[in-house]
Scaffold this active site. Structure first.
Site, PDB file in Angstrom:
ATOM      1  N   GLN A  59      33.994 104.416  71.866  1.00 56.68           N
ATOM      2  CA  GLN A  59      35.291 104.528  72.544  1.00 56.68           C
ATOM      3  C   GLN A  59      36.390 104.585  71.479  1.00 56.68           C
ATOM      4  O   GLN A  59      36.420 103.746  70.580  1.00 56.68           O
ATOM      5  CB  GLN A  59      35.488 103.300  73.408  1.00 56.68           C
ATOM      6  N   SER A  60      37.251 105.588  71.599  1.00 56.81           N
ATOM      7  CA  SER A  60      38.275 105.793  70.582  1.00 56.81           C
ATOM      8  C   SER A  60      39.494 104.921  70.834  1.00 56.81           C
ATOM      9  O   SER A  60      40.039 104.897  71.940  1.00 56.81           O
ATOM     10  CB  SER A  60      38.701 107.260  70.574  1.00 56.81           C
ATOM     11  N   HIS A  72      23.234 101.571  60.866  1.00 57.21           N
ATOM     12  CA  HIS A  72      21.886 102.137  61.035  1.00 57.21           C
ATOM     13  C   HIS A  72      22.007 103.648  61.146  1.00 57.21           C
ATOM     14  O   HIS A  72      22.481 104.179  62.144  1.00 57.21           O
ATOM     15  CB  HIS A  72      21.204 101.498  62.250  1.00 57.21           C
ATOM     16  N   ARG A 102      17.279  93.205  63.332  1.00 58.90           N
ATOM     17  CA  ARG A 102      18.427  92.550  63.967  1.00 58.90           C
ATOM     18  C   ARG A 102      18.065  91.494  64.995  1.00 58.90           C
ATOM     19  O   ARG A 102      18.946  90.744  65.434  1.00 58.90           O
ATOM     20  CB  ARG A 102      19.324  93.618  64.607  1.00 58.90           C
ATOM     21  N   GLN A 115      28.328  96.588  62.341  1.00 59.68           N
ATOM     22  CA  GLN A 115      26.954  96.355  61.864  1.00 59.68           C
ATOM     23  C   GLN A 115      25.990  97.371  62.475  1.00 59.68           C
ATOM     24  O   GLN A 115      25.086  97.866  61.799  1.00 59.68           O
ATOM     25  CB  GLN A 115      26.503  94.941  62.238  1.00 59.68           C
ATOM     26  N   LEU A 116      26.217  97.660  63.750  1.00 61.33           N
ATOM     27  CA  LEU A 116      25.332  98.598  64.448  1.00 61.33           C
ATOM     28  C   LEU A 116      25.349  99.988  63.795  1.00 61.33           C
ATOM     29  O   LEU A 116      24.306 100.598  63.583  1.00 61.33           O
ATOM     30  CB  LEU A 116      25.781  98.675  65.923  1.00 61.33           C
ATOM     31  N   VAL A 117      26.551 100.470  63.480  1.00 61.49           N
ATOM     32  CA  VAL A 117      26.643 101.855  62.974  1.00 61.49           C
ATOM     33  C   VAL A 117      26.183 101.981  61.517  1.00 61.49           C
ATOM     34  O   VAL A 117      26.135 103.087  60.981  1.00 61.49           O
ATOM     35  CB  VAL A 117      28.056 102.474  63.159  1.00 61.49           C
TER      36      VAL A 117
HETATM   37  C1  LIG Z   1      20.551  89.770  57.988  1.00 66.18           C
HETATM   38  C2  LIG Z   1      21.296  90.977  57.462  1.00 66.18           C
HETATM   39  C3  LIG Z   1      22.292  90.815  56.539  1.00 66.18           C
HETATM   40  C4  LIG Z   1      22.987  91.927  56.033  1.00 66.18           C
HETATM   41  N1  LIG Z   1      23.984  91.741  55.121  1.00 66.18           N
HETATM   42  C5  LIG Z   1      24.634  92.808  54.611  1.00 66.18           C
HETATM   43  C6  LIG Z   1      25.671  92.646  53.632  1.00 66.18           C
HETATM   44  O1  LIG Z   1      25.985  91.544  53.221  1.00 66.18           O
HETATM   45  N2  LIG Z   1      26.305  93.751  53.169  1.00 66.18           N
HETATM   46  C7  LIG Z   1      25.961  95.006  53.585  1.00 66.18           C
HETATM   47  O2  LIG Z   1      26.547  95.995  53.117  1.00 66.18           O
HETATM   48  N3  LIG Z   1      24.992  95.191  54.519  1.00 66.18           N
HETATM   49  C8  LIG Z   1      24.330  94.140  55.025  1.00 66.18           C
HETATM   50  N4  LIG Z   1      23.349  94.331  55.968  1.00 66.18           N
HETATM   51  C9  LIG Z   1      23.077  95.683  56.425  1.00 66.18           C
HETATM   52  C10 LIG Z   1      21.824  96.277  55.742  1.00 66.18           C
HETATM   53  O3  LIG Z   1      21.936  96.252  54.344  1.00 66.18           O
HETATM   54  C11 LIG Z   1      21.596  97.724  56.195  1.00 66.18           C
HETATM   55  O4  LIG Z   1      22.651  98.562  55.763  1.00 66.18           O
HETATM   56  C12 LIG Z   1      21.509  97.874  57.697  1.00 66.18           C
HETATM   57  O5  LIG Z   1      20.762  96.840  58.259  1.00 66.18           O
HETATM   58  C13 LIG Z   1      20.834  99.206  58.019  1.00 66.18           C
HETATM   59  O6  LIG Z   1      19.465  99.062  57.701  1.00 66.18           O
HETATM   60  P1  LIG Z   1      18.555 100.217  57.100  1.00 66.18           P
HETATM   61  O7  LIG Z   1      19.242 100.853  55.956  1.00 66.18           O
HETATM   62  O8  LIG Z   1      17.158  99.725  56.892  1.00 66.18           O
HETATM   63  O9  LIG Z   1      18.373 101.077  58.367  1.00 66.18           O
HETATM   64  P2  LIG Z   1      18.728 102.526  58.856  1.00 66.18           P
HETATM   65  O10 LIG Z   1      19.980 103.044  58.310  1.00 66.18           O
HETATM   66  O11 LIG Z   1      18.578 102.306  60.306  1.00 66.18           O
HETATM   67  O12 LIG Z   1      17.560 103.385  58.274  1.00 66.18           O
HETATM   68  C14 LIG Z   1      16.206 103.239  58.687  1.00 66.18           C
HETATM   69  C15 LIG Z   1      15.308 103.442  57.495  1.00 66.18           C
HETATM   70  O13 LIG Z   1      15.425 104.811  57.076  1.00 66.18           O
HETATM   71  C16 LIG Z   1      15.302 104.874  55.669  1.00 66.18           C
HETATM   72  N5  LIG Z   1      16.556 105.411  55.136  1.00 66.18           N
HETATM   73  C17 LIG Z   1      17.707 105.599  55.808  1.00 66.18           C
HETATM   74  N6  LIG Z   1      18.631 106.152  54.996  1.00 66.18           N
HETATM   75  C18 LIG Z   1      18.050 106.294  53.793  1.00 66.18           C
HETATM   76  C19 LIG Z   1      18.487 106.798  52.553  1.00 66.18           C
HETATM   77  N7  LIG Z   1      19.723 107.235  52.361  1.00 66.18           N
HETATM   78  N8  LIG Z   1      17.610 106.823  51.543  1.00 66.18           N
HETATM   79  C20 LIG Z   1      16.354 106.370  51.669  1.00 66.18           C
HETATM   80  N9  LIG Z   1      15.856 105.857  52.817  1.00 66.18           N
HETATM   81  C21 LIG Z   1      16.694 105.825  53.880  1.00 66.18           C
HETATM   82  C22 LIG Z   1      15.037 103.457  55.176  1.00 66.18           C
HETATM   83  O14 LIG Z   1      13.642 103.254  55.107  1.00 66.18           O
HETATM   84  C23 LIG Z   1      15.629 102.606  56.273  1.00 66.18           C
HETATM   85  O15 LIG Z   1      15.088 101.304  56.331  1.00 66.18           O
HETATM   86  C24 LIG Z   1      22.645  93.241  56.472  1.00 66.18           C
HETATM   87  C25 LIG Z   1      21.625  93.385  57.418  1.00 66.18           C
HETATM   88  C26 LIG Z   1      20.946  92.285  57.907  1.00 66.18           C
HETATM   89  C27 LIG Z   1      19.852  92.498  58.936  1.00 66.18           C
END
Ligand SMILES: Cc1cc2nc3c(=O)[nH]c(=O)nc-3n(C[C@H](O)[C@H](O)[C@H](O)COP(=O)(O)OP(=O)(O)OC[C@H]3O[C@@H](n4cnc5c(N)ncnc54)[C@H](O)[C@@H]3O)c2cc1C
Length: 219
Positions: A101-102, A93, A179, A89-91
């Site tokens: 760690q590999s 972002h 998160r 989940q972390l990656v």
């Molecule tokens: C409660 C919860 C439930 C979730 N459930 C699911 C699930 O069921 N399935 C699933 O696949 N994921 C799930 N996720 C993950 C979620 O969809 C995101 O992939 C993850 O939280 C990363 O968030 P982000 O894309 O906002 O952030 P980051 O990747 O940290 O990006 C930060 C911000 O940069 C901008 N950004 C980054 N990349 C792009 C891009 N390519 N184009 C345009 N703007 C961009 C956006 O504004 C984004 O908000 C869940 C997350 C949460 C918190």
């Protein structure tokens, strides 16, 4: 056998942005850096801000949503004691840098994270049994010269991992806002809260609103 529960999480802020000039005042270096970067947009020359202006400017930038300024601050965390569920989940972002760690190179004696809900359930023994079986088969395969990169396929998502993460201030705020919320899964929520505590320690103005919201439970 020693298993790590949610309490095994350890988050260490191992590096963060520092100033490379003599400065006056008491606000933290990270907060000062962010405010000084923001102030250049309205100043003819670089000039040092007093503490009150640093606080005012950071709060103004937050209220205006002028968050790109927060990208000048950097935070590097060593994260230990999380599962592969959590690291996955972390990656997700993307505006962050990661080094994990590999499982191919580090000789691992697998440890596992076990959710409290399972520890306190009738499934606990069965669950432990499967973890033990996977660990034993993993070690047996490696001892019979199966590569670690293949043997690891038998390890469950509960397996413990370590990861380095670097985020800028904007992304770290965004990560915490997603998160640390109550609807986030418990393990990454605990992680976000620990990262917030560390960030707040060195940047109490930039992270003050989030600290109030998620740690002091005040909006
Ligand atoms: C409660 C919860 C439930 C979730 N459930 C699911 C699930 O069921 N399935 C699933 O696949 N994921 C799930 N996720 C993950 C979620 O969809 C995101 O992939 C993850 O939280 C990363 O968030 P982000 O894309 O906002 O952030 P980051 O990747 O940290 O990006 C930060 C911000 O940069 C901008 N950004 C980054 N990349 C792009 C891009 N390519 N184009 C345009 N703007 C961009 C956006 O504004 C984004 O908000 C869940 C997350 C949460 C918190």
């Amino acid at each position: 056998m020693d298993y790590t529960g949610s309490s095994g999480l350890k988050v260490t802020l191992i590096a963060y942005s520092r100033l490379n000039y003599e400065f006056k005042g008491n606000v933290s270096e990270v907060d000062r850096l962010v405010a000084q970067c923001g102030s250049i947009s309205h100043s003819k020359n670089f000039k040092e801000l007093d503490d009150a202006k640093v606080e005012h400017l950071i709060n103004l930038l937050k209220s205006l949503g002028h968050e790109s300024v927060f990208e000048h601050a950097s935070f590097t965390f060593l994260i230990e004691g999380i599962s592969r569920v959590c690291s996955h989940q972390l990656v997700r972002h993307r505006i962050a840098s990661f080094t994990q760690q590999s499982q191919r190179y580090v000789p691992i004696e697998p440890e596992f994270i076990i959710p409290e809900s399972i520890k306190n359930s009738e499934f606990y023994d069965e669950f432990l049994n499967i973890l033990n079986l996977s660990r034993e088969l993993y070690k047996k395969m490696i001892s019979k010269r199966i590569n670690k990169e293949d043997a690891r396929f038998v390890l469950p998502q509960a397996v413990e991992t370590k990861i380095m993460v670097t985020m800028n201030g904007r992304e770290l705020r965004h990560f915490i806002l997603m998160r640390a919320e109550k609807d986030a899964q418990w393990e990454i929520r605990n992680l976000a809260i620990e990262m917030l505590k560390e960030a707040y320690r060195v940047s109490p103005i930039l992270f003050g609103d989030l600290y109030k919201k998620y740690i002091e439970n005040k909006q």
